[in-house]
Design a protein around this motif. Structure first.
Motif, mmCIF file in Angstrom:
data_model
loop_
_atom_site.group_PDB
_atom_site.id
_atom_site.type_symbol
_atom_site.label_atom_id
_atom_site.label_comp_id
_atom_site.label_asym_id
_atom_site.label_seq_id
_atom_site.Cartn_x
_atom_site.Cartn_y
_atom_site.Cartn_z
ATOM 1 N N ASN A 86 0.825 -1.209 0.000
ATOM 2 C CA ASN A 86 0.000 0.000 0.000
ATOM 3 C C ASN A 86 0.857 1.257 0.000
ATOM 4 O O ASN A 86 0.532 2.255 -0.660
ATOM 5 N N TYR A 87 1.953 1.223 0.737
ATOM 6 C CA TYR A 87 2.790 2.420 0.835
ATOM 7 C C TYR A 87 3.646 2.601 -0.416
ATOM 8 O O TYR A 87 3.684 3.691 -0.995
ATOM 9 N N SER A 117 3.297 1.417 -3.441
ATOM 10 C CA SER A 117 2.519 1.697 -4.653
ATOM 11 C C SER A 117 2.008 3.131 -4.700
ATOM 12 O O SER A 117 1.640 3.622 -5.767
ATOM 13 N N SER A 118 1.984 3.818 -3.547
ATOM 14 C CA SER A 118 1.531 5.211 -3.522
ATOM 15 C C SER A 118 2.649 6.201 -3.806
ATOM 16 O O SER A 118 2.397 7.397 -3.952
ATOM 17 N N SER A 154 10.298 4.443 2.613
ATOM 18 C CA SER A 154 9.280 3.588 3.226
ATOM 19 C C SER A 154 9.419 3.465 4.730
ATOM 20 O O SER A 154 8.794 2.584 5.334
ATOM 21 N N ALA A 209 -0.895 5.300 4.803
ATOM 22 C CA ALA A 209 -0.235 5.309 3.512
ATOM 23 C C ALA A 209 -1.074 4.561 2.491
ATOM 24 O O ALA A 209 -1.535 3.446 2.721
ATOM 25 N N GLY A 210 -1.272 5.197 1.342
ATOM 26 C CA GLY A 210 -2.011 4.556 0.268
ATOM 27 C C GLY A 210 -3.510 4.670 0.397
ATOM 28 O O GLY A 210 -4.235 4.264 -0.506
ATOM 29 N N SER A 211 -4.007 5.230 1.512
ATOM 30 C CA SER A 211 -5.460 5.324 1.681
ATOM 31 C C SER A 211 -6.057 6.484 0.906
ATOM 32 O O SER A 211 -7.234 6.474 0.560
ATOM 33 N N LYS A 257 -5.276 9.030 -2.457
ATOM 34 C CA LYS A 257 -4.470 9.278 -3.645
ATOM 35 C C LYS A 257 -4.656 10.721 -4.083
ATOM 36 O O LYS A 257 -5.712 11.324 -3.916
#
Length: 302
Positions: free
Chosen positions: A183-184, A186-187, A215, A297-299, A301
């Motif tokens: 998730n992190y 990929s963001s 990260s 993170a990633g929640s 965009k």
């Protein structure tokens, strides 16, 4: 003078604050009781509740911590109702827990980070299916895998060793670690990786020098979860270190033995509990600034 809207906001703030204070008190009072009990004598603990401790200040003592830390002899109730005397020390269990926990945190972090980088930025067949299978492992109960793994460990001689429990904790923690790291990673902006590739960096160089430093919030978030989980675990340690005897007992198993089969030594158990609390609390306070950032993170965009 405040208008009606400001009064309403003020009243709502007071109500919310009062509810939060009440919840904190309900959560904290048992901990305070355990803390007070850890300084009381065995007779006082068995005769009166902790809320009556301050009526006789003379019944407070540091002997509980001396017995726990320095390995003095104490009594433990057994199943037959008699008392057995044996020595024990939390220091050896403390060191054993550190030896188990640190590799069990580091190993899945690096494996999951590399896997997450591959799933996020490398194109290969079956990527989505493999990622879905890893995430699906989050719903598999830990208990159903203990006996098959224990049988395999007995066959290859890993039962009762640090390597065996490291691999077990790493395997159980990898699905969550991979999910959080994916998730992190990929963001992260694609332009950062493209710039590194234009400069001639390989995937390994990009991962080590660029992705891992960026990260840190996700790594710290998982490290907190995994550290507390492994440190407080008793089931996995009891299963995979049972063949090693007392020399590899971790903190949780030592606390269980302190309580005894009949649970009579509460004054020692509470002291040992607070000794075991020190390191996880330091880890959480030291990494808490990354905790929320890593979880979110990633929640969102964009």
């Amino acid at each position: 003078m405040m208008n009606d809207k400001e009064k309403k906001v003020t009243i709502n703030g007071i109500i919310i604050t009062s509810v939060l204070v009440l919840i904190c008190l309900m959560w904290t009072i048992p901990t305070i009781g355990i803390f007070i009990t850890s300084f009381r004598t065995a007779d006082a603990t068995n005769s009166t509740g902790w809320w009556k401790a301050f009526s006789t200040i003379k019944k407070f003592t540091l002997d509980n911590y001396n017995q726990v830390l320095l390995g003095q002899r104490y009594s433990v109730g057994n199943a037959s109702g008699t008392s057995a005397i044996r020595g024990a020390t939390m220091l050896s269990a403390f060191l054993s827990s550190i030896t188990v926990t640190v590799p069990a945190v580091v190993i899945p972090i690096f494996i999951a980070a590399a896997a997450a980088y591959g799933f996020a930025w490398l194109n290969f067949k079956g990527r989505g299916v493999l990622l879905a299978m890893i995430i699906a492992l989050l719903v598999v109960p830990l208990q159903i895998s203990l006996i098959p793994i224990l049988r395999d460990y007995n066959k290859i001689g890993l039962n009762g060793s640090y390597l065996g429990i490291w691999l077990a904790h790493a395997g159980f923690g990898l699905p969550l670690a991979t999910y959080m790291m994916f998730n992190y990673i990929s963001s992260l902006p694609r332009s950062i990786l493209e710039s590194a590739f234009i400069d001639g960096a390989s995937h390994f160089t990009t991962f080590v020098r660029l992705i891992l430093p960026l990260s840190v919030p996700a790594i710290a978030s998982f490290a907190i979860f995994q550290f507390i989980w492994v440190w407080n675990d008793m089931l996995v340690a009891l299963v995979f270190l049972s063949g090693a005897g007392q020399k590899l007992e971790v903190v949780t198993v030592r606390l269980m033995n302190m309580a005894g089969t009949r649970g009579t030594d509460w004054h020692l158990l509470t002291a040992g509990a607070f000794v075991s609390l020190i390191l996880p609390l330091c880890v959480f306070l030291g990494l808490q600034k990354f905790f929320v950032r890593g979880l979110l993170a990633g929640s969102v965009k964009g």
